[in-house]
Design a protein around this motif. Structure first.
Motif, short mmCIF file in Angstrom:
data_model
loop_
_atom_site.label_atom_id
_atom_site.label_comp_id
_atom_site.label_asym_id
_atom_site.label_seq_id
_atom_site.Cartn_x
_atom_site.Cartn_y
_atom_site.Cartn_z
N VAL A 36 -20.62 -36.35 -43.71
CA VAL A 36 -20.03 -35.03 -43.46
C VAL A 36 -20.36 -34.55 -42.06
N ALA A 37 -21.61 -34.74 -41.63
CA ALA A 37 -22.00 -34.34 -40.27
C ALA A 37 -21.21 -35.11 -39.22
N LEU B 180 -18.15 -36.48 -39.58
CA LEU B 180 -16.76 -36.03 -39.58
C LEU B 180 -16.62 -34.64 -38.95
N THR B 181 -17.68 -33.84 -39.04
CA THR B 181 -17.64 -32.50 -38.47
C THR B 181 -17.85 -32.53 -36.96
N LEU B 182 -18.79 -33.34 -36.51
CA LEU B 182 -19.16 -33.34 -35.10
C LEU B 182 -18.30 -34.27 -34.24
N VAL C 276 -15.65 -32.58 -32.11
CA VAL C 276 -16.27 -31.78 -31.06
C VAL C 276 -16.73 -32.67 -29.92
#
Length: 275
Positions: A16-17, A19-21, A24
């Motif tokens: 999850v981290a 895919l989130t970062l 960015v």
């Protein structure tokens, strides 16, 4: 078995981290590339770091004006939301009046029913009658009216403030307003910090309302609306590297707001776990 579950949990959290970062990181690295290199997409890291992309985005794309407009809308909306939501929560928690349950139900209704663009035309017509349809104040008033989440957060905090404090203040001669400002507001600081973070983020990221209300006045466009202008240059050629530089700059105010409100956010989280 515990080791297996911990492995699964950490694998999920890392995924999850990532895919989130990842978007960015791609945006941040892309902001330092040339437009040709970014369009080709052949490299992960910039072959030649183009720091001037940020200067070009800030100066030539009128980025400073868009940023000031967004700061104005987000700041005033945050202050207005905290003021309206805290007073509403105080009255609902401390007083009895006709239609109290109906008012709370309507607040909950606005949270769970996403009507979005359906009410955009009536909202715009209302602002036309108030002569605010060509002003950012129309956007601010509409955003402040969407304060239901802040209302319920502060209402839950208000339930933890003993009513005996109000009674003691009245015995000492404090009026209702003075009790609210001198006794209740200082005790609501953690909740106000969390609500401020959410209100600022929502106003900062709002796109549709500023877009509609600034169609005839481009100089009033907020960052989310003006950011699209960074994509195209004078010759209508795609300028994606400038847009990514502008997107990175637009993240900074949200990060700063989170840093200031982080302590209140952690206090609310810790309090909920303890309760």
């Amino acid at each position: 078995m515990k080791i297996v579950w911990n492995t699964i949990l950490w694998t999920f959290l890392i995924l999850v981290a990532f895919l989130t970062l990842f978007p960015v990181v791609i945006t941040f690295l892309g902001s330092f590339k040339t437009n040709a290199e970014l369009t080709a997409g052949a490299t992960f890291l910039p072959s030649d770091w183009q720091f001037e992309n940020y200067l070009e985005a800030w100066v030539h794309a009128n980025f400073s004006t868009y940023t000031l407009n967004s700061l104005f809308v987000a700041s005033v909306t945050t202050i207005g939301t905290l003021l309206v939501a805290s007073m509403a929560a105080y009255v609902v928690n401390r007083m009895e009046f006709i239609g109290k349950k109906l008012y709370v139900g309507l607040q909950a209704f606005t949270m769970f029913v996403a009507i979005g663009a359906v009410v955009l035309r009536p909202q715009f017509d209302l602002m036309v009658k108030l002569h605010l349809h060509e002003s950012l104040w129309g956007v601010i008033l509409i955003l402040i009216s969407a304060h239901a989440s802040a209302f319920f957060i502060l209402l839950s905090f208000m339930n933890g403030i003993p009513k005996e404090l109000d009674e003691a203040a009245r015995i000492d001669g404090c009026s209702l307003g003075r009790t609210f400002w001198r006794i209740v507001i200082p005790l609501l600081t953690p909740g106000l910090g969390v609500c401020a973070l959410f209100a600022f983020r929502g106003a900062w990221n709002e796109y549709l309302l500023p877009f509609v209300f600034t169609l005839s006045k481009p100089e009033l466009q907020t960052l989310t609306v003006g950011l699209a202008n960074l994509k195209y240059g004078i010759a209508a050629a795609s300028q994606t590297h400038f847009m990514m530089a502008g997107a990175c700059l637009s993240i900074l105010p949200i990060l700063i707001a989170y840093i200031f409100a982080n302590r209140s956010f952690m206090q609310m989280t810790a309090g909920s776990l303890k309760g």
